[in-house]
Write a protein that holds these residues in place. Structure first.
Motif, PDB file in Angstrom:
ATOM      1  N   TYR A  79      96.811  55.525  25.820  1.00 15.20           N
ATOM      2  CA  TYR A  79      97.380  56.252  26.963  1.00 15.20           C
ATOM      3  C   TYR A  79      96.531  56.009  28.201  1.00 15.20           C
ATOM      4  O   TYR A  79      95.307  55.812  28.120  1.00 15.20           O
ATOM      5  CB  TYR A  79      97.445  57.752  26.665  1.00 15.20           C
ATOM      6  N   LEU A  80      97.183  56.051  29.352  1.00 12.99           N
ATOM      7  CA  LEU A  80      96.500  55.885  30.625  1.00 12.99           C
ATOM      8  C   LEU A  80      96.134  57.258  31.172  1.00 12.99           C
ATOM      9  O   LEU A  80      97.007  58.124  31.328  1.00 12.99           O
ATOM     10  CB  LEU A  80      97.418  55.144  31.598  1.00 12.99           C
ATOM     11  N   LEU A  81      94.849  57.461  31.422  1.00 11.07           N
ATOM     12  CA  LEU A  81      94.354  58.733  31.931  1.00 11.07           C
ATOM     13  C   LEU A  81      93.746  58.541  33.307  1.00 11.07           C
ATOM     14  O   LEU A  81      93.215  57.477  33.625  1.00 11.07           O
ATOM     15  CB  LEU A  81      93.289  59.314  30.991  1.00 11.07           C
ATOM     16  N   GLN A  82      93.794  59.623  34.120  1.00  9.64           N
ATOM     17  CA  GLN A  82      93.203  59.593  35.450  1.00  9.64           C
ATOM     18  C   GLN A  82      92.427  60.880  35.679  1.00  9.64           C
ATOM     19  O   GLN A  82      92.850  61.967  35.291  1.00  9.64           O
ATOM     20  CB  GLN A  82      94.275  59.447  36.533  1.00  9.64           C
ATOM     21  N   GLY A  83      91.261  60.727  36.328  1.00  7.44           N
ATOM     22  CA  GLY A  83      90.445  61.890  36.640  1.00  7.44           C
ATOM     23  C   GLY A  83      89.206  61.491  37.424  1.00  7.44           C
ATOM     24  O   GLY A  83      89.069  60.330  37.834  1.00  7.44           O
ATOM     25  N   GLU A  84      88.323  62.441  37.646  1.00  8.18           N
ATOM     26  CA  GLU A  84      87.094  62.170  38.371  1.00  8.18           C
ATOM     27  C   GLU A  84      85.997  61.729  37.405  1.00  8.18           C
ATOM     28  O   GLU A  84      85.909  62.221  36.273  1.00  8.18           O
ATOM     29  CB  GLU A  84      86.635  63.411  39.141  1.00  8.18           C
ATOM     30  N   ALA A  85      85.150  60.820  37.875  1.00  3.75           N
ATOM     31  CA  ALA A  85      84.057  60.335  37.036  1.00  3.75           C
ATOM     32  C   ALA A  85      82.903  59.877  37.909  1.00  3.75           C
ATOM     33  O   ALA A  85      83.105  59.363  39.018  1.00  3.75           O
ATOM     34  CB  ALA A  85      84.520  59.184  36.147  1.00  3.75           C
ATOM     35  N   ALA A  86      81.691  60.050  37.407  1.00  9.34           N
ATOM     36  CA  ALA A  86      80.508  59.605  38.137  1.00  9.34           C
ATOM     37  C   ALA A  86      80.366  58.090  38.075  1.00  9.34           C
ATOM     38  O   ALA A  86      79.775  57.472  38.966  1.00  9.34           O
ATOM     39  CB  ALA A  86      79.264  60.275  37.557  1.00  9.34           C
ATOM     40  N   GLU A  87      80.906  57.486  37.023  1.00 13.12           N
ATOM     41  CA  GLU A  87      80.898  56.034  36.886  1.00 13.12           C
ATOM     42  C   GLU A  87      82.116  55.626  36.078  1.00 13.12           C
ATOM     43  O   GLU A  87      82.771  56.464  35.450  1.00 13.12           O
ATOM     44  CB  GLU A  87      79.617  55.549  36.216  1.00 13.12           C
ATOM     45  N   ALA A  88      82.422  54.357  36.089  1.00 18.11           N
ATOM     46  CA  ALA A  88      83.617  53.880  35.404  1.00 18.11           C
ATOM     47  C   ALA A  88      83.471  54.043  33.900  1.00 18.11           C
ATOM     48  O   ALA A  88      82.449  53.645  33.329  1.00 18.11           O
ATOM     49  CB  ALA A  88      83.875  52.418  35.738  1.00 18.11           C
ATOM     50  N   PRO A  89      84.468  54.630  33.240  1.00 14.04           N
ATOM     51  CA  PRO A  89      84.435  54.648  31.778  1.00 14.04           C
ATOM     52  C   PRO A  89      84.404  53.228  31.238  1.00 14.04           C
ATOM     53  O   PRO A  89      85.044  52.327  31.788  1.00 14.04           O
ATOM     54  CB  PRO A  89      85.748  55.345  31.400  1.00 14.04           C
ATOM     55  N   LYS A  90      83.664  53.021  30.179  1.00 19.16           N
ATOM     56  CA  LYS A  90      83.542  51.681  29.609  1.00 19.16           C
ATOM     57  C   LYS A  90      84.000  51.676  28.157  1.00 19.16           C
ATOM     58  O   LYS A  90      84.109  52.721  27.511  1.00 19.16           O
ATOM     59  CB  LYS A  90      82.108  51.176  29.708  1.00 19.16           C
ATOM     60  N   ALA A  91      84.291  50.486  27.650  1.00 19.81           N
ATOM     61  CA  ALA A  91      84.784  50.343  26.287  1.00 19.81           C
ATOM     62  C   ALA A  91      83.847  51.030  25.303  1.00 19.81           C
ATOM     63  O   ALA A  91      82.628  50.841  25.353  1.00 19.81           O
ATOM     64  CB  ALA A  91      84.923  48.862  25.935  1.00 19.81           C
ATOM     65  N   GLY A  92      84.432  51.836  24.429  1.00 15.82           N
ATOM     66  CA  GLY A  92      83.661  52.544  23.428  1.00 15.82           C
ATOM     67  C   GLY A  92      83.283  53.960  23.808  1.00 15.82           C
ATOM     68  O   GLY A  92      82.879  54.740  22.937  1.00 15.82           O
ATOM     69  N   ASP A  93      83.394  54.318  25.102  1.00 14.45           N
ATOM     70  CA  ASP A  93      83.141  55.709  25.510  1.00 14.45           C
ATOM     71  C   ASP A  93      84.178  56.617  24.843  1.00 14.45           C
ATOM     72  O   ASP A  93      85.277  56.177  24.491  1.00 14.45           O
ATOM     73  CB  ASP A  93      83.236  55.858  27.030  1.00 14.45           C
ATOM     74  N   THR A  94      83.828  57.896  24.702  1.00 16.35           N
ATOM     75  CA  THR A  94      84.726  58.826  24.029  1.00 16.35           C
ATOM     76  C   THR A  94      85.257  59.893  24.977  1.00 16.35           C
ATOM     77  O   THR A  94      84.583  60.295  25.933  1.00 16.35           O
ATOM     78  CB  THR A  94      84.021  59.512  22.844  1.00 16.35           C
ATOM     79  N   PHE A  95      86.484  60.326  24.684  1.00 20.16           N
ATOM     80  CA  PHE A  95      87.127  61.423  25.399  1.00 20.16           C
ATOM     81  C   PHE A  95      87.352  62.588  24.446  1.00 20.16           C
ATOM     82  O   PHE A  95      87.606  62.395  23.248  1.00 20.16           O
ATOM     83  CB  PHE A  95      88.487  60.984  25.956  1.00 20.16           C
TER      84      PHE A  95
END
Length: 326
Positions: free
Chosen positions: A247-263
């Motif tokens: 799924y495509l998610l949008q929100g605020e982040a201090a840095e770009a989410p990278k492959a392997g990060d968890t939600f």
């Protein structure tokens, strides 16, 4: 390793979430690798390794495909097309060496040679991209022959070019100041907006093809013969064992989410860990996008957050349907 990309001014574009993209961009795709396969057994060999039906792939078309392990888990999600004297495919550079070693494991018994190509990969994007490419590379369809390689249409007004350095230099000269040069982050953004899945090194052998939406992108043939991992892929379709989707998610982040990060995802008033990032991009205004593998039975009002953060993220509509037409 080529230093061609460093010899040109490919820089990250300072984009906000509401920025208009350049009318014509040339994008350095040094984050991708090109693998070539040549030999009389190329098509039958790859037919037994990939989820796509390569036998029926026209020379004017490209296809997405998955290369899976024996358990049906994806080694790599690739874009494949006829190229020069054989076929070629692109994938993230982070998985190229491991994936190449795996796919050529049994090639000793077939007349096919694989190689990590030194050709230059560039993207052409923007509202003027189709006219810029079609005026230079004649022919019909989504894959066109260039002087030394191929031009492959990914979407409307978005092309991937694989060619020798001299031809790439000539292209930049011809486009001149009309084109904005960008680093690969712009391509990442365009791939995200198209919800195109990529497997980086952190996610090798973590997901079956349907968990990253490849069935919705015509990357899986359920009518071809056997291939590595087919049993799992077929069972996921016909027995409904797949419980995840991207799924495509949008929100605020201090840095770009990278492959392997968890939600984390909301379940009632509680939070549960259960999302894995495939790719992400952060705009200059702090907004970010991420393609995330999550359970495919999410409530409509589910909210999300990056692990160990508080900012809430929401789903964005995918540009394609996940409904099974079969």
């Amino acid at each position: 390793m080529t230093n061609w990309y460093q010899s040109h001014a490919f820089n990250r574009l300072p984009l906000s979430s509401d920025s208009a993209l350049p009318a014509l961009s040339v994008i350095a795709l040094d984050n991708l690798s090109l693998i070539t396969a040549i030999g009389q057994d190329t098509v039958p060999y790859l037919q037994g390794q990939l989820t796509c039906d390569l036998v029926s792939l026209e020379k004017t078309r490209s296809t997405l495909a998955a290369h899976c392990d024996a358990k049906g888990k994806v080694w790599s999600a690739i874009r494949l097309f006829h190229h020069n004297e054989g076929v070629a495919y692109v994938q993230p550079a982070s998985v190229a060496e491991k994936q190449l070693a795996e796919i050529k494991k049994y090639a000793v018994f077939s007349k096919v040679e694989f190689a990590l190509s030194e050709q230059i990969l560039v993207g052409i994007a923007g509202e003027k991209a189709d006219s810029a490419v079609e005026s230079r590379f004649t022919g019909e369809g989504d894959v066109r022959t260039t002087q030394t390689g191929s031009a492959v249409r990914i979407d409307k007004n978005r092309w991937l070019l694989a060619m020798n350095a001299d031809e790439a230099d000539t292209l930049l000269t011809e486009l001149g100041e009309r084109a904005t040069l960008s680093d690969s982050s712009l391509w990442t953004l365009l791939e995200l907006r198209s919800a195109m899945p990529a497997i980086e090194e952190a996610n090798i052998s973590e997901f079956i093809p349907q968990s990253i939406n490849l069935q919705a992108l015509d990357a899986i043939s359920f009518k071809k013969g056997c291939y590595t991992g087919q049993e799992t892929v077929a069972r996921a379709k016909y027995r409904g064992i797949n419980k995840r989707a991207a799924y495509l998610l949008q929100g605020e982040a201090a840095e770009a989410p990278k492959a392997g990060d968890t939600f984390d995802r909301s379940v009632g008033e509680n939070w549960r860990t259960g999302g894995t990032v495939l790719s992400g991009y952060r705009f200059e205004d702090g907004q970010a996008l991420a393609l995330v593998v999550l359970p495919n039975n999410l409530d409509d009002d589910s909210q999300f957050r990056l692990a160990d953060t508080e900012a809430l993220w929401q789903k964005v509509d995918l540009p394609y349907s996940l409904e099974d037409d079969a």
